[in-house]
Design a protein around this motif. Sequence first.
Motif, mmCIF file in Angstrom:
data_model
loop_
_atom_site.group_PDB
_atom_site.id
_atom_site.type_symbol
_atom_site.label_atom_id
_atom_site.label_comp_id
_atom_site.label_asym_id
_atom_site.label_seq_id
_atom_site.Cartn_x
_atom_site.Cartn_y
_atom_site.Cartn_z
ATOM 1 N N GLU A 3 -55.578 -62.801 -34.107
ATOM 2 C CA GLU A 3 -56.087 -61.471 -34.420
ATOM 3 C C GLU A 3 -56.473 -60.766 -33.121
ATOM 4 O OE1 GLU A 3 -58.879 -59.595 -37.912
ATOM 5 O OE2 GLU A 3 -59.016 -61.712 -37.443
ATOM 6 N N TYR A 4 -56.039 -59.506 -32.990
ATOM 7 C CA TYR A 4 -56.266 -58.727 -31.777
ATOM 8 C C TYR A 4 -57.127 -57.512 -32.093
ATOM 9 C CZ TYR A 4 -52.094 -61.284 -30.225
ATOM 10 O OH TYR A 4 -51.189 -62.259 -29.917
ATOM 11 N N GLN A 5 -58.123 -57.241 -31.255
ATOM 12 C CA GLN A 5 -58.922 -56.021 -31.355
ATOM 13 C C GLN A 5 -58.254 -54.965 -30.491
ATOM 14 O OE1 GLN A 5 -61.824 -55.236 -33.191
ATOM 15 N NE2 GLN A 5 -61.208 -53.217 -32.489
ATOM 16 N N VAL A 6 -57.963 -53.804 -31.054
ATOM 17 C CA VAL A 6 -57.341 -52.719 -30.300
ATOM 18 C C VAL A 6 -58.359 -52.168 -29.298
ATOM 19 C CG1 VAL A 6 -56.329 -50.413 -30.453
ATOM 20 C CG2 VAL A 6 -55.791 -52.131 -32.190
ATOM 21 N N LYS A 7 -57.952 -52.043 -28.033
ATOM 22 C CA LYS A 7 -58.818 -51.514 -26.979
ATOM 23 C C LYS A 7 -58.378 -50.133 -26.518
ATOM 24 C CE LYS A 7 -61.852 -54.692 -26.530
ATOM 25 N NZ LYS A 7 -63.229 -54.378 -26.851
ATOM 26 N N ALA A 8 -57.069 -49.910 -26.425
ATOM 27 C CA ALA A 8 -56.566 -48.615 -25.958
ATOM 28 C C ALA A 8 -55.180 -48.373 -26.537
ATOM 29 C CB ALA A 8 -56.511 -48.585 -24.444
ATOM 30 N N LEU A 9 -54.896 -47.109 -26.842
ATOM 31 C CA LEU A 9 -53.589 -46.694 -27.359
ATOM 32 C C LEU A 9 -52.909 -45.859 -26.284
ATOM 33 C CD1 LEU A 9 -54.817 -45.583 -30.876
ATOM 34 C CD2 LEU A 9 -53.729 -47.744 -30.281
ATOM 35 N N LEU A 10 -51.696 -46.253 -25.898
ATOM 36 C CA LEU A 10 -50.977 -45.565 -24.838
ATOM 37 C C LEU A 10 -49.619 -45.104 -25.359
ATOM 38 C CD1 LEU A 10 -51.711 -48.257 -22.092
ATOM 39 C CD2 LEU A 10 -53.013 -46.182 -22.562
ATOM 40 N N PRO A 11 -49.548 -43.906 -25.941
ATOM 41 C CA PRO A 11 -48.258 -43.419 -26.429
ATOM 42 C C PRO A 11 -47.330 -43.118 -25.258
ATOM 43 C CG PRO A 11 -49.953 -41.760 -26.743
ATOM 44 C CD PRO A 11 -50.627 -42.980 -26.189
ATOM 45 N N GLN A 12 -46.031 -43.349 -25.454
ATOM 46 C CA GLN A 12 -45.056 -43.030 -24.417
ATOM 47 C C GLN A 12 -44.633 -41.576 -24.547
ATOM 48 O OE1 GLN A 12 -42.002 -46.016 -24.520
ATOM 49 N NE2 GLN A 12 -43.446 -47.664 -24.133
ATOM 50 N N ASN A 13 -44.048 -41.036 -23.506
ATOM 51 C CA ASN A 13 -43.693 -39.622 -23.471
ATOM 52 C C ASN A 13 -42.778 -39.193 -24.616
ATOM 53 O OD1 ASN A 13 -45.248 -39.169 -21.241
ATOM 54 N ND2 ASN A 13 -43.570 -39.432 -19.790
ATOM 55 N N ASP A 14 -41.860 -40.054 -25.025
ATOM 56 C CA ASP A 14 -40.925 -39.676 -26.083
ATOM 57 C C ASP A 14 -41.514 -39.850 -27.490
ATOM 58 O OD1 ASP A 14 -40.987 -42.407 -26.347
ATOM 59 O OD2 ASP A 14 -38.880 -42.720 -25.867
ATOM 60 N N ARG A 15 -42.718 -40.405 -27.584
ATOM 61 C CA ARG A 15 -43.410 -40.642 -28.856
ATOM 62 C C ARG A 15 -42.567 -41.481 -29.821
ATOM 63 N NH1 ARG A 15 -48.051 -37.994 -29.962
ATOM 64 N NH2 ARG A 15 -47.619 -37.900 -32.186
ATOM 65 N N PHE A 16 -41.705 -42.332 -29.267
ATOM 66 C CA PHE A 16 -40.901 -43.234 -30.081
ATOM 67 C C PHE A 16 -41.573 -44.597 -30.165
ATOM 68 C CE2 PHE A 16 -37.253 -46.201 -30.536
ATOM 69 C CZ PHE A 16 -36.864 -45.811 -31.809
ATOM 70 N N LEU A 17 -42.076 -45.063 -29.023
ATOM 71 C CA LEU A 17 -42.807 -46.325 -28.949
ATOM 72 C C LEU A 17 -44.203 -46.053 -28.412
ATOM 73 C CD1 LEU A 17 -40.112 -48.647 -27.328
ATOM 74 C CD2 LEU A 17 -40.771 -48.574 -29.721
ATOM 75 N N MET A 18 -45.103 -46.989 -28.648
ATOM 76 C CA MET A 18 -46.438 -46.894 -28.062
ATOM 77 C C MET A 18 -46.894 -48.279 -27.634
ATOM 78 S SD MET A 18 -48.839 -46.204 -31.440
ATOM 79 C CE MET A 18 -50.130 -45.525 -30.478
ATOM 80 N N THR A 19 -47.719 -48.303 -26.585
ATOM 81 C CA THR A 19 -48.287 -49.546 -26.092
ATOM 82 C C THR A 19 -49.733 -49.615 -26.555
ATOM 83 O OG1 THR A 19 -46.858 -49.488 -24.160
ATOM 84 C CG2 THR A 19 -48.799 -50.898 -24.028
ATOM 85 N N VAL A 20 -50.112 -50.769 -27.103
ATOM 86 C CA VAL A 20 -51.469 -50.984 -27.585
ATOM 87 C C VAL A 20 -52.074 -52.103 -26.749
ATOM 88 C CG1 VAL A 20 -52.896 -51.516 -29.595
ATOM 89 C CG2 VAL A 20 -50.694 -50.355 -29.916
ATOM 90 N N MET A 21 -53.126 -51.758 -25.986
ATOM 91 C CA MET A 21 -53.814 -52.772 -25.181
ATOM 92 C C MET A 21 -54.860 -53.444 -26.083
ATOM 93 S SD MET A 21 -52.106 -52.370 -22.492
ATOM 94 C CE MET A 21 -52.916 -53.389 -21.281
ATOM 95 N N CYS A 22 -54.838 -54.783 -26.090
ATOM 96 C CA CYS A 22 -55.665 -55.526 -27.052
ATOM 97 C C CYS A 22 -56.398 -56.691 -26.395
ATOM 98 C CB CYS A 22 -54.778 -56.102 -28.152
ATOM 99 S SG CYS A 22 -53.934 -54.893 -29.143
ATOM 100 N N GLU A 23 -57.363 -57.182 -27.144
ATOM 101 C CA GLU A 23 -58.127 -58.369 -26.762
ATOM 102 C C GLU A 23 -58.053 -59.349 -27.919
ATOM 103 O OE1 GLU A 23 -62.084 -57.625 -25.138
ATOM 104 O OE2 GLU A 23 -62.830 -58.915 -26.727
ATOM 105 N N VAL A 24 -57.820 -60.612 -27.610
ATOM 106 C CA VAL A 24 -57.757 -61.636 -28.656
ATOM 107 C C VAL A 24 -59.171 -61.905 -29.159
ATOM 108 C CG1 VAL A 24 -57.186 -64.040 -29.183
ATOM 109 C CG2 VAL A 24 -55.698 -62.693 -27.689
ATOM 110 N N LEU A 25 -59.336 -61.912 -30.474
ATOM 111 C CA LEU A 25 -60.638 -62.241 -31.068
ATOM 112 C C LEU A 25 -60.707 -63.737 -31.262
ATOM 113 C CD1 LEU A 25 -60.771 -59.408 -33.722
ATOM 114 C CD2 LEU A 25 -62.084 -59.554 -31.627
ATOM 115 N N SER A 26 -61.854 -64.312 -30.970
ATOM 116 C CA SER A 26 -61.992 -65.772 -31.111
ATOM 117 C C SER A 26 -62.593 -66.143 -32.432
ATOM 118 C CB SER A 26 -62.842 -66.318 -29.992
ATOM 119 O OG SER A 26 -64.060 -65.625 -29.906
#
Length: 105
Positions: A82-105
Amino acid sequence: MTIGNLSHPIKIRSLQLTQDPVTGEMVEDWADLATVWGSIQGVSGREFLAASAELAQTTHRITIYHRDDLTPDMRLVSGSTEYQVKALLPQNDRFLMTVMCEVLS
């Protein structure tokens, strides 16, 4: 990134209020909103050291198709991790997005 790299099924979860059927009390619980395909990568040591203090705990980069309904207070689940979302980074074309996460213990 090619679409073929999005090979992990990832559940998107949101914290929702539900009513306990026995007591009638309102309780918060994580509910599945959607299942999407994504790519999961660990953040390298160099990126880890270069990150600001706020993102120092970020351990994974998850790439998914762009979603307007994803917010930082949600969680992502792949398998038993399970990952906690930390930051949402949409790409310029708005087709894909990068989600920076932290693993929950």
